[in-house]
Design a protein around this motif. Structure first.
Motif: not given
Ligand code: PLP
Length: 406
Positions: A365-368, A328-331, A375-376, A278-279
């Protein structure tokens, strides 16, 4: 693509997961050469609830192409959607049937589960009305106390169903209540109840053995066609499949594993890849002064100068409000904590100190987003942080989120 929050569904990963489960079953069977079984169990691919939020039509077709012999959904409506998508494989309906509208079973060639005497009578009446012979799966309740004929009462409740002129028993199954909890002995009790029930049913039917035959079987006849009408036996969801090869019987019914998620707290060596990610994209970045609050209720307060990024995904997209302060999210390959109240269409994350974050940046939001372990963000992590299960996380991904297939 118009909206920037999207769910990517990797159908190749789904098919690899299916084959990895097949390999796991084959290896488990061949490791057990002394056991009675010679062929690996077949896979009933569970695609209920819009394929756990992944999109039932595309997922079902991909699984069918990968070799799934049988698909399972929750109700007749879901089965009709699968047929509308062009699924040709047999489709098992797990759920209780509404007694009033059974025509869909015949019109769309769906296989019902029969789990009560009342349902048995209703389905028999409907089959007689349609002048059809209808194959069904018989559900035995071995202790979960949800759907199914009670395992300890079959001599009274089953004979009428087994004599139904228009119904053909294709399979017998049960469902485990505690397969994911290795500490609890209840799993073994259910298995014992199930095997006793199979024995009882065999006696009631008074003919060919229900046991797995010692000779290898013709794969063409797995669903009780022509030369081998022995009812098939199945019991194992994902957790039970991982846990105990003794409950594999003729078929297993994985759902979550297909989507690349191991049911917590279990671990598995099966090489699985999460199918859905989910991005989104950052839509705004702004500074917040010390003492100011953020979002509805101003639940987050900046103690020092802070930088906030706004993400266009909220609870209407299935983002649980409890993620705030917990996930968290990844940015730009870094973790950014979710802060403030999740709104209907947006949420905020804290990117203080990350001056390079700008509108348009990809947000995972979900993923890598990178190769490091941190980072996942997977559904198990998110579910654990907010006190739920990964099933709920994926099923809740909102209807307005576009599923992109690749
Ligand atoms: C949902 C379901 C499954 C699949 O469960 P997972 O834990 O996702 O593997 C299997 N059998 C029945 C009856 C189900 O309802």
């Amino acid at each position: 693509m118009i909206r920037s929050t999207v769910a990517r569904v990797d159908l190749a990963a789904l098919q690899r997961n299916f084959r990895a489960i097949q390999d796991f079953l084959a290896a488990g069977v061949s490791a057990d050469l002394k056991g009675p079984r010679r062929t690996a169990p077949r896979i009933i691919a569970v695609v209920k609830a819009n394929a756990y939020g992944h999109g039932a039509a595309r997922v079902a077709l991909a699984l069918e192409a990968a070799g799934a012999d049988l698909l399972a959904c929750a109700d007749i409506e879901e089965g009709i959607v699968l047929r509308g998508a062009g699924v040709r494989a047999p489709i098992l309906v797990f759920g209780a049937l509404s007694v009033s509208d059974l025509d869909g079973l015949f019109e769309f060639s769906l296989t019902p589960t029969i789990s009560s005497p009342a349902a048995a009578r209703a389905v028999q009446a409907a089959a007689a009305k349609h002048s059809k012979m209808l194959g069904y799966h018989l559900k035995i309740d071995t202790g979960m106390n949800r759907l199914g004929f009670r395992h300890d009462n079959l001599r009274r409740t089953l004979p009428e169903l087994l004599c139904s002129a228009n119904l053909r028993l294709e399979a017998i199954y049960t469902h485990f209540a505690t397969a994911d909890d290795p500490e609890r002995p209840f799993f073994s009790e259910q298995r014992a109840h199930f095997e006793a029930a199979l024995q009882t049913i065999e006696e009631i039917r008074g003919r060919e053995s229900l046991r797995v035959p010692k000779t290898s079987r013709d794969p063409e006849s797995v669903f009780g066609t022509r030369n081998d009408s022995r009812p098939r036996i199945h019991a194992a969801n994902s957790a039970a499949t991982l846990r105990d090869s003794r409950v594999w019987y003729d078929m297993v019914r994985p759902g979550l594993l297909l989507y690349g998620i191991v049911p917590p707290p279990l671990a598995s060596t099966i090489p699985l890849t999460p199918v859905m990610s989910l991005t989104s994209r950052v839509v705004a970045v702004k500074g917040v002064r010390p003492g100011e609050g953020v979002g509805y209720g101003l639940t987050f307060h900046a103690g020092t100068p802070a930088t906030i990024a706004v993400i266009p995904a909220g609870y209407a997209d299935g983002i649980d409000m409890r993620v705030s302060g917990r996930c968290h999210v990844l940015i730009r390959g870094r973790r950014a904590p979710i802060i403030g109240s999740v709104s209907m269409d947006m949420m905020m994350v804290d990117v203080t100190g990350h001056d390079d974050v700008s509108p348009g940046d990809e947000v995972v939001i979900i993923g890598r987003q990178g190769d490091e372990a941190w980072q996942q963000i997977d559904t198990r992590e998110m579910a654990a942080a907010i006190g739920t299960i990964p099933y709920e996380v994926v099923c809740r991904i909102g209807a307005r989120i576009e599923r992109q297939y690749d």
